[in-house]
Design a protein around this motif. Structure first.
Motif: not given
Lengths: 162, 362
Positions: A57-67, A125-131
């Protein structure tokens, strides 16, 4: 054992949520679908490792934003075409007017600014999570949020998003 | 901010319903062989003259047009043994199974490189197959290893361990003595051109995507947009190509010609960008496309995916990947005559999670 065991169930449970975020990030349903499919393909490629020890889940969310952010290099983003904010004389309530204006305003943000708005105010998301998701500092999130909100306020109907 | 939250949630509901699991799985299966670099070595059974791999003298290296003879169609693979410190022949490919890297030589010997190359970082092989570059976790940098002599060069970089969480590109010059390390997305802050002989690092503009680098440091960089692509060879003026383009070869032996795969962009199709099975030559220094040449000799079940190093003044390597995961095809490397478009099959890559063969712009 099938190397993709469990992947289909994972996707079935989350794809609509991912599509909504992707739609807000890109502003275009075709681009959103391309984005989610690209990310899910990456997830599937790493599935055996992610399903075993990782956090898909975390990987996918991060990959979505990165992509989304990295697509700046591959393709410039399509602006949302054609939608004009209707006059107040037409039968539209304030909320509808605001949403139409928001669509247009989001299209005028940079991908990074758009991402902070979506992550902070859609996904809460919190600022930390968003970062963490964007791979940048909390300070960058703060500043990008400030710029993005300023732009939205300037572009949106009066009194919206104060 | 509640109004903004509410409006975003309302907007998000406009996203169409999708069923992407099957498509993602099919694409993932195809992608198993996509991270590739094409082997000039694999296609070159006889090379006369010295290919530009002389240690310590890469600046004097000249482009050598190799004489090519066909590779035996079947390479016998022996059981993998641990990668020795030296004495390893030129590589046909590297492949990853269950997270572990294996190297396969042109002679068919397989080596287990899992103790040397760890993690998901990049692995690149020089165009002649004799050197590899990879991320060394202990040294936290990219190292180049000469497989025959065992000599190792470390790039003067200190990379964070999470560098390769993001998308990345590692481009090696023919001798391996120059490289471009680039990335985008989270965790990557620099795009750099490294000269291992001089121990120097040159910052590159992060907005440009690297295609290739020569032994003289001629880096080819691109910047694709929706309706055009900017391309420049470092030290020269940029040129503009009339369409979105992403799949390029390295520079031809003449130092100025570059090939790319033709494609079309149709917002009503998915994916929106489709390969049109053509190849286009461009003068990378002066600009100007030559007419598209239709590819022939690549079966319809395989999709032209990547270009790579040049085998001669007229032939460039091409990787074609299966259009469907279900029909049993495997990614295949071809030599394509850029004047006629005729492709000839060189070899079929190993079926693995990731495969890397030397020379391709991946």
């Amino acid at each position: 054992m099938d190397r993709y065991e469990g992947f289909r169930e994972f996707v079935d449970a989350r794809q609509q949520s991912l599509m909504r975020t992707a739609y807000l990030l890109t502003g275009d349903s075709h681009l959103a679908e391309d984005l989610v499919q690209t990310v899910l393909t990456r997830v599937a490629s790493h599935w055996s490792r992610l399903a075993g020890t990782g956090n898909p889940e975390a990987y996918t969310r991060k990959a979505l934003v990165n992509q989304h952010l990295s697509w700046r290099r591959r393709r410039s983003f399509s602006e949302i075409a054609g939608l004009e904010v209707p006059d107040r004389g037409e039968a539209h309530d304030d909320a509808t007017l605001r949403r139409l204006a928001l669509r247009q305003s989001l299209a005028k943000l940079s991908p990074k600014q758009r991402a902070v708005i979506v992550l902070r105010f859609y996904e809460d998301r919190s600022e930390q999570e968003t970062a963490q998701l964007m791979g940048c500092s909390v300070g960058t999130v703060k500043s990008q949020t400030r710029y993005a909100l300023s732009k939205l306020r300037a572009l949106a109907p009066e009194e919206a998003y104060r | 901010m509640n109004a903004l939250r509410d409006d975003l949630h309302e907007l998000a509901l406009e996203a169409p319903s999708v069923d992407l699991a099957s498509r993602a799985l099919a694409a993932a299966r195809r992608r198993r062989a996509v991270r590739l670099t094409v082997s000039v070595a694999a296609t070159v059974a006889v090379v006369t003259g010295g290919v530009a791999v002389a240690v310590g003298a890469p600046e004097r290296a000249t482009v050598v047009t190799p004489q090519v003879s066909p590779l035996p169609s079947d390479v016998i693979t022996q059981e993998a043994r641990p990668l020795p410190g030296n004495g390893v022949g030129a590589l046909l490919e590297a492949y990853q199974q269950q997270g572990r890297w294996y190297l396969r030589t042109r002679e068919g010997q397989s080596y287990d490189a899992g103790e040397v190359i760890q993690g998901d970082g990049p692995l690149s092989i020089t165009a002649d197959g004799r050197r590899i570059a990879y991320f060394d976790r202990k040294l936290r940098t990219i190292v180049v290893r000469d497989l025959a002599s065992g000599q190792i060069w470390g790039a003067p970089l200190q990379l964070p361990a999470r560098t390769f969480d993001a998308e990345y590109a590692l481009r090696l010059s023919p001798s391996g003595m120059r490289m471009i390390v680039a990335g985008w997305g989270a965790g990557r802050g620099r795009n750099v051109l490294v000269d291992l002989v001089k121990g120097s690092v040159k910052e590159l503009d992060r907005a440009w995507f690297p295609v290739s680098v020569s032994d003289t440091g001629a880096a080819v960089l691109i910047r694709p947009f929706d309706d055009h692509t900017s391309l420049r060879v470092l030290g020269h003026d940029q040129i503009t190509l009339p369409d979105f383009a992403y799949d390029f070869s390295s520079l031809a032996p003449d130092g100025k010609t570059i090939a790319r795969l033709g494609q079309t962009h149709d917002p009503d199709r998915r994916p929106q960008i489709q390969q049109d099975r053509t190849i286009i030559l461009t003068d990378a220094l002066a600009g100007g496309d030559r007419p598209r040449v239709k590819l022939s000799g690549v079966p319809s079940e395989l999709n032209p995916a990547r270009l790579g190093a040049w085998l001669s003044a007229d032939e460039v390597t091409l990787l074609a990947v299966p259009t469907s995961a279900r029909d049993g095809n495997a990614a295949t490397v071809y030599a394509v005559n850029v004047r006629t478009g005729q492709a000839r099959k060189l070899f079929v890559t190993q079926d693995a999670t990731r495969t890397t063969v030397p020379g391709l712009v991946s």
